[in-house]
Write an enzyme that holds these catalytic residues in place. Structure first.
Site, short mmCIF file in Angstrom:
data_model
loop_
_atom_site.label_atom_id
_atom_site.label_comp_id
_atom_site.label_asym_id
_atom_site.label_seq_id
_atom_site.Cartn_x
_atom_site.Cartn_y
_atom_site.Cartn_z
N LYS A 126 79.70 38.41 42.42
CA LYS A 126 78.55 37.56 42.78
C LYS A 126 77.40 38.49 43.11
O LYS A 126 77.61 39.60 43.57
CB LYS A 126 78.88 36.71 44.01
CG LYS A 126 77.99 35.50 44.17
CD LYS A 126 78.52 34.35 43.34
CE LYS A 126 77.60 33.14 43.36
NZ LYS A 126 78.25 31.99 42.73
N ASP A 166 73.14 30.47 39.85
CA ASP A 166 73.63 29.84 41.08
C ASP A 166 72.37 29.27 41.73
O ASP A 166 71.38 29.03 41.03
CB ASP A 166 74.36 30.87 41.96
CG ASP A 166 75.17 30.22 43.09
OD1 ASP A 166 76.28 29.75 42.84
OD2 ASP A 166 74.66 30.16 44.23
P1 NDP Z 1 70.19 24.67 42.52
O1 NDP Z 1 69.32 25.77 42.99
O2 NDP Z 1 70.01 24.10 41.17
O3 NDP Z 1 70.17 23.47 43.56
C1 NDP Z 1 70.50 23.67 44.90
C2 NDP Z 1 70.32 22.37 45.64
O4 NDP Z 1 70.87 22.52 46.95
C3 NDP Z 1 68.88 21.99 45.84
O5 NDP Z 1 68.77 20.60 45.93
C4 NDP Z 1 68.56 22.66 47.16
O6 NDP Z 1 67.45 22.10 47.84
C5 NDP Z 1 69.83 22.43 47.93
N1 NDP Z 1 69.99 23.47 48.94
C6 NDP Z 1 70.04 24.82 48.71
N2 NDP Z 1 70.15 25.48 49.86
C7 NDP Z 1 70.17 24.53 50.83
C8 NDP Z 1 70.29 24.58 52.22
N3 NDP Z 1 70.39 25.76 52.87
N4 NDP Z 1 70.32 23.40 52.91
C9 NDP Z 1 70.21 22.22 52.25
N5 NDP Z 1 70.09 22.11 50.92
C10 NDP Z 1 70.08 23.25 50.22
O7 NDP Z 1 71.68 25.26 42.69
P2 NDP Z 1 73.04 24.72 42.05
O8 NDP Z 1 73.00 23.26 41.87
O9 NDP Z 1 73.37 25.59 40.90
O10 NDP Z 1 74.08 25.10 43.21
C11 NDP Z 1 74.46 24.18 44.24
C12 NDP Z 1 75.79 24.62 44.82
O11 NDP Z 1 76.79 24.63 43.78
C13 NDP Z 1 75.84 26.03 45.41
O12 NDP Z 1 76.74 26.05 46.50
C14 NDP Z 1 76.41 26.88 44.28
O13 NDP Z 1 77.00 28.06 44.77
C15 NDP Z 1 77.43 25.91 43.72
N6 NDP Z 1 77.89 26.14 42.36
C16 NDP Z 1 77.02 26.25 41.32
C17 NDP Z 1 77.49 26.43 40.04
C18 NDP Z 1 76.58 26.47 38.87
O14 NDP Z 1 77.09 26.54 37.75
N7 NDP Z 1 75.27 26.39 39.03
C19 NDP Z 1 78.92 26.58 39.77
C20 NDP Z 1 79.77 26.38 40.93
C21 NDP Z 1 79.25 26.18 42.16
P3 NDP Z 1 66.03 22.87 47.85
O15 NDP Z 1 65.48 22.68 46.48
O16 NDP Z 1 65.27 22.23 48.94
O17 NDP Z 1 66.35 24.32 48.16
O1 2IT Z 2 79.85 29.59 41.80
C1 2IT Z 2 80.00 29.60 40.56
O2 2IT Z 2 81.11 29.44 40.04
C2 2IT Z 2 78.81 29.80 39.72
N1 2IT Z 2 77.71 29.87 40.26
C3 2IT Z 2 78.95 29.91 38.24
C4 2IT Z 2 79.34 31.32 37.86
C5 2IT Z 2 79.34 31.61 36.39
O3 2IT Z 2 79.59 32.78 36.07
O4 2IT Z 2 79.13 30.73 35.56
#
Ligand code: NDP
Ligand code: 2IT
Length: 452
Positions: A126, A166
């Site tokens: 990461k 992420d």
């Molecule tokens: P994005 O940046 O696309 O979206 C993040 C969302 O979460 C936004 O709505 C953001 O609001 C909100 N958010 C972020 N930080 C905070 C906080 N401290 N408190 C409240 N709300 C918060 O990210 P993703 O959708 O990609 O990721 C969301 C989660 O999913 C994370 O935990 C990530 O690690 C996990 N994840 C992502 C994967 C991926 O493929 N993208 C895969 C597996 C897990 P705001 O816009 O106000 O910051």
């Molecule tokens: O938390 C996760 O699994 C991710 N943000 C996706 C990682 C990836 O390599 O696609």
């Protein structure tokens, strides 16, 4: 706790005292894999716990860039290369002001077990930066990404370490990062995943985490003869994971009544249907606005400033924002209000107290490393397509994702019932099952490969 796990956990606590999120993730894993450590002494004999809790390599670097006013800005960049026993390091990059080494170590540690569960050949890593993309122009984001990659490029590669997105890193950022890698190395390779379709990306990668999480929820519900159709669902976040999770829930006939961002939650009792979701996607992905505007746009909905969605009664809850967004009290509220299922789209969204509430109340609980593994799984499929120089169809990738999530569910279910004493005909401890299944594959590979 056994003598071995107590000793290792104490040592990890002493060594990483200022990294609470990392300690939380390690404690959750160690406390649930004890039965397999007791049954197989080889893990203790080979010091696997001591080794698996220490990243293979941690890179920290300066990221200098200039903003649109010409001022010099400095951020900190990281890549934690945690474990490569079963494949090249693989995991996302997070750009958010809260990013620090402890948070990236927790995410890298989780990724090791998650990637193992996918059945694909990927180690865990990461990275990211404390850079805040909010309020920055595209040109500023590009200059930051180019500076970040100027250092990162010497540590990564299609067979070494393959980053992805992420929080705060989506298609725009992956594009700028890829462009700079290609320019510096003079190589067009699959060094990043989450690429756009016309230059090496995979269909279904944007959808994969959200869709996969719903597929996992379906598998859990099926063990109780139930389905997501007709369920009232609360969702947190409004980014990549949340958006496609809501899309899939709608397709399957569920009703989603909340989404949120870091400022607050919108509650729409009529449901965030496909048309309203399209509006949210435009708000978040194009205009980069705040979720608050939803309540001004759609009559009958309300905005809850500074609140998370967990006070709203639901059948199923899907935290998709960030770590520790559900504490013990909020978990109790969910269960008291009739919630029957929690599936985690975000990484470690529930704290240890909250997890205990789910387990004690015996609801269906899909922990992050199993429930959100669909994202990295389709990243693995993107790597496979890049190696073959071929593109699979939408249906092919979605079918593979569906099968992978089914397989992760079966594997976690099987290991839970084999090792976790609290499992019964009606209850599966998926936390134990996912941790044990993920651990065994990596630990055995580490033993096979000797002391490295
Ligand atoms: P994005 O940046 O696309 O979206 C993040 C969302 O979460 C936004 O709505 C953001 O609001 C909100 N958010 C972020 N930080 C905070 C906080 N401290 N408190 C409240 N709300 C918060 O990210 P993703 O959708 O990609 O990721 C969301 C989660 O999913 C994370 O935990 C990530 O690690 C996990 N994840 C992502 C994967 C991926 O493929 N993208 C895969 C597996 C897990 P705001 O816009 O106000 O910051
Ligand atoms: O938390 C996760 O699994 C991710 N943000 C996706 C990682 C990836 O390599 O696609």
């Amino acid at each position: 706790m056994t003598e071995y796990t107590t000793r290792v956990l104490n040592a990890v606590r002493t060594k990483n005292a200022n990294e609470p999120e990392f300690l939380q993730a390690v404690q959750e894993v160690i406390s649930t894999i004890e039965p397999v450590l007791t049954a197989h002494k080889k893990y203790e004999d080979n010091c696997i716990l001591e080794r698996i809790t220490e990243p293979e390599r941690t890179i920290i670097f300066r990221v200098p860039w200039t903003d649109d006013e010409g001022h010099i800005r400095i951020n900190r960049g990281f890549r934690v290369e945690f474990n490569s026993a079963i494949g090249p390091y693989k995991g996302g990059l997070r750009f958010h002001p809260s990013v620090n080494l402890g948070i990236l170590k927790f995410l890298g540690f989780e990724q090791v077990f998650k990637n193992s569960l996918t059945t694909l050949a990927m180690g865990g890593g990461k990275g990211g930066s404390d850079f805040d993309p909010k309020g920055k122009s595209d040109a500023e984001v590009m200059r930051f990404c180019q500076s970040f990659m100027t250092e990162l490029q010497r540590h990564i590669g299609a067979d070494t370490d393959v980053p992805a997105g992420d929080i705060g890193v989506g298609g725009r950022e992956i594009g700028y990062l890829f462009g700079q890698y290609k320019r510096l190395r003079n190589e067009f390779t699959g060094v990043l995943t989450g690429k756009a379709l016309n230059w090496g990306g995979s269909l279904i990668r944007p959808e994969a985490t959200g869709y996969g999480c719903v597929y996992f929820a379906q598998n859990m519900l099926a063990t109780r003869g139930d389905d997501v159709s007709g369920k009232v669902c609360t969702v947190s976040g409004s980014g990549n994971v949340a958006q496609y999770l809501v899309e899939k829930l709608n397709q399957l006939g569920a009703k989603v009544v909340t989404m949120s961002d870091s400022n607050g939650t919108i509650y729409d009792p009529a449901g965030i249907d496909a048309e309203k979701l399209a509006w949210v996607m435009e708000l978040k992905n194009v205009r980069r606005g705040r979720i608050k505007e939803y309540a001004e746009q759609f009559a009958g909905s309300q905005y809850m400033e500074g609140q998370r969605p967990w006070s709203i009664p639901c059948d199923c809850a899907f935290p998709c924002a960030t770590q520790n967004e559900i504490n013990g009290r909020e978990a109790e509220t969910l269960v008291k209000n009739g919630c029957k299922l929690v599936a985690e789209g975000a990484n470690m969204p529930t704290d240890l107290d909250g997890i205990n509430v789910y387990l004690q109340s015996k609801i269906l609980y899909g922990p992050a490393k199993a429930a959100n593994a669909g994202g990295v799984a389709v990243s693995g499929l993107e790597m496979a397509q890049n190696s073959q120089r071929l593109n699979w169809t939408r249906e092919e990738v979605d079918t593979k994702l569906f099968d992978i999530m089914k397989n992760i569910h079966e594997n976690a279910y099987k290991h839970a019932h084999e090792y976790s004493a609290d499992c019964t005909a009606d209850f599966t401890n998926y936390v134990a099952g996912a941790n044990i299944a993920g651990f065994v594959k990596v630990a055995d590979a580490m033993i096979d490969q000797g002391l490295v």
